[in-house]
Scaffold this motif. Structure first.
Motif, PDB file in Angstrom:
ATOM      1  N   ASN A 198       0.834  -1.198   0.000  1.00  0.00           N
ATOM      2  CA  ASN A 198       0.000   0.000   0.000  1.00  0.00           C
ATOM      3  C   ASN A 198       0.870   1.249   0.000  1.00  0.00           C
ATOM      4  OD1 ASN A 198      -2.497  -1.430   0.171  1.00  0.00           O
ATOM      5  ND2 ASN A 198      -2.109  -1.774   2.355  1.00  0.00           N
ATOM      6  N   PRO A 199       0.339   2.373  -0.505  1.00  0.00           N
ATOM      7  CA  PRO A 199       1.113   3.617  -0.465  1.00  0.00           C
ATOM      8  C   PRO A 199       1.323   4.079   0.965  1.00  0.00           C
ATOM      9  CG  PRO A 199      -1.148   4.044  -1.139  1.00  0.00           C
ATOM     10  CD  PRO A 199      -0.984   2.556  -1.116  1.00  0.00           C
ATOM     11  N   HIS A 204       1.091   5.564   4.361  1.00  0.00           N
ATOM     12  CA  HIS A 204      -0.063   6.115   5.077  1.00  0.00           C
ATOM     13  C   HIS A 204       0.204   7.551   5.512  1.00  0.00           C
ATOM     14  CE1 HIS A 204       2.328   5.169   8.682  1.00  0.00           C
ATOM     15  NE2 HIS A 204       1.540   5.993   9.344  1.00  0.00           N
ATOM     16  N   LYS A 232      -0.352   9.750   2.362  1.00  0.00           N
ATOM     17  CA  LYS A 232      -1.800   9.730   2.100  1.00  0.00           C
ATOM     18  C   LYS A 232      -2.520  10.638   3.079  1.00  0.00           C
ATOM     19  CE  LYS A 232      -4.254   7.131   0.078  1.00  0.00           C
ATOM     20  NZ  LYS A 232      -5.146   7.435  -1.048  1.00  0.00           N
ATOM     21  N   TYR A 267      -1.745  13.503  -0.269  1.00  0.00           N
ATOM     22  CA  TYR A 267      -1.153  13.217  -1.567  1.00  0.00           C
ATOM     23  C   TYR A 267      -1.797  11.989  -2.205  1.00  0.00           C
ATOM     24  CZ  TYR A 267       2.239  16.715  -0.314  1.00  0.00           C
ATOM     25  OH  TYR A 267       2.826  17.909   0.052  1.00  0.00           O
ATOM     26  N   ALA A 268      -1.834  11.991  -3.525  1.00  0.00           N
ATOM     27  CA  ALA A 268      -2.447  10.903  -4.278  1.00  0.00           C
ATOM     28  C   ALA A 268      -1.613   9.629  -4.168  1.00  0.00           C
ATOM     29  CB  ALA A 268      -2.580  11.306  -5.749  1.00  0.00           C
ATOM     30  N   ASP A 269      -2.271   8.478  -4.381  1.00  0.00           N
ATOM     31  CA  ASP A 269      -1.575   7.197  -4.327  1.00  0.00           C
ATOM     32  C   ASP A 269      -0.370   7.183  -5.257  1.00  0.00           C
ATOM     33  OD1 ASP A 269      -3.577   6.475  -2.627  1.00  0.00           O
ATOM     34  OD2 ASP A 269      -4.250   4.736  -3.765  1.00  0.00           O
ATOM     35  N   ALA A 300       2.505   8.998  -3.811  1.00  0.00           N
ATOM     36  CA  ALA A 300       3.044   8.264  -2.659  1.00  0.00           C
ATOM     37  C   ALA A 300       3.868   7.063  -3.108  1.00  0.00           C
ATOM     38  CB  ALA A 300       1.912   7.809  -1.750  1.00  0.00           C
TER      39      ALA A 300
END
Length: 388
Positions: free
Chosen positions: A326-327, A329, A332, A336-338, A341
């Motif tokens: 996952n990007p 946390h 995020k 900021y957008a995935d 990230a």
């Protein structure tokens, strides 16, 4: 290897190594076996280290407890406060950008009836202090908020946070793992109630840390997480790792904030912005720890960049979540957008980082980014204005 992952862990200082080795060889006694000389020597080493940590923080020796590191301390404090203060309430306040150790414990406690308020941040990672004050309720038992973010280096205004909590008669627990050794701290002046740190972030050994619990007229009640013998006055059971504790004491004694690291980081960032197109630095205009730089390489996935940089030790986020797909946390939570990230790299320097290493790193980064982007249809679309 160009090592730029010092927020994950640091190389042990030779002075620290020299300090701890005798307790693995000649002075190997159990610190609880004070009936004989070897045990008394080990016990004396423990108390010397306690004094060194206390002196560094400007607190009393009796307010320092040794742990295996900040993760254990975080579990001990948050779970211990929740267990002991339910007569007052079950409300805990933290921040969305906190270390996963804090967030995971809070998620566990929610299943046990805790009510957790997760404060938001702005794009720099800063909280609204007024929102913090307004979030503290009569049934709030703990505010847990770090001093410096492990991914971006952003420094929270811990003195103001502590004062807000003090005004509301609420305990403030500060994870200072990434702050100690990089910034000066005086707990005689800042009313933090509880604070933790780890040795391996300040050129000490892994597997040891310290927990500060302020002595107050109304004692702070925290149940031990690990029970056993009467070590640490019954607060933390288990045989003392004397060598590691002695190493922690020496590491914190010689840890000194350095302006040269700040200058090297600023040079590194300026060169990246100048030489690699479409790069930006998180929290650039904010107060940050001197050694940390988190950089966005637009449409260059960090996983792919690291594969192309086998000579460099860098990170796409916190070491504790390095296997997470996952990007970040933290990024995020900052809004900021995935995609951004996923394209961000953390560089963290140490007192041994030098300009020659950074110049080599810059050449490698420049080459790797150019190679990846030249083969990327997404980059071509971005350059053509077909993609944000």
């Amino acid at each position: 290897m160009i090592y730029l992952d010092n927020n994950a862990t640091t190389k042990i200082d030779p002075e620290v190594l020299e300090t701890l080795l005798p307790y693995l060889q000649e002075q190997y006694g159990n610190a609880s076996s004070i009936q004989h000389r070897l045990g008394r020597e080990a016990n004396a080493a423990i108390e010397k280290a306690r004094q060194q940590v206390a002196s560094s923080l400007n607190v009393k020796d009796k307010e320092i407890f040794f742990t295996s590191g900040s993760t254990e301390a975080i579990n001990t404090v948050i779970k211990g406060v929740f267990d002991n203060y339910q007569r007052k309430g079950k409300h805990i306040i933290t921040v969305k950008t906190e270390h996963k150790a804090v967030l995971t414990v809070c998620e566990q406690l929610e299943k046990q009836g805790a009510e957790i308020t997760y404060l938001s941040t702005d794009a720099s990672g800063a909280i609204d202090l007024d929102e913090l004050s307004e979030s503290i309720r009569p049934d709030t038992i703990l505010v847990t908020l770090m001093a410096a973010n492990n991914e971006t280096g952003f420094i929270h205004p811990i003195e103001h946070i502590a004062m807000r909590c003090q005004e509301k008669d609420t305990l403030y627990f500060c994870d200072a793992t990434q702050y100690i050794g990089k910034e000066k701290i005086d707990l005689a002046q800042i009313p933090i109630d509880i604070l933790c740190l780890s040795a391996h972030k300040i050129h000490g050994p892994k597997g040891v840390g310290a927990l500060f619990i302020r002595r107050k007229s109304k004692p702070i009640q925290i149940e031990p997480l690990i029970v056993g013998g009467k070590q640490e006055h019954g607060f933390r059971g288990g045989t003392y790792p004397v060598h590691a504790i002695a190493g922690l004491g020496k590491a914190i004694e010689i840890a000194t904030p350095s302006t040269s690291i700040n200058e090297l980081r600023d040079y590194f960032e300026a060169q990246i912005i100048q030489r690699i197109p479409e790069t930006s630095i998180y929290c650039k205009e904010q107060l940050r720890t001197a050694n940390c730089s988190n950089i966005l390489f637009k449409h260059v996935r960090s996983s792919e960049l690291m594969v192309n940089l086998p000579e460099m030790a860098i990170a796409s986020g916190s070491a504790c979540v390095s296997g997470d797909r996952n990007p970040s946390h933290v990024l995020k939570a900052m809004g900021y957008a995935d995609e951004d990230a996923f394209c961000s790299i953390r560089f963290s320097l140490s007192k041994w980082t030098n300009k020659e290493e950074l110049d080599r790193a810059l050449l490698l980064l420049e080459s790797a980014c150019e190679k990846i982007r030249s083969q990327s249809p997404i980059w071509s679309m971005y350059q053509s204005g077909l993609l944000d």
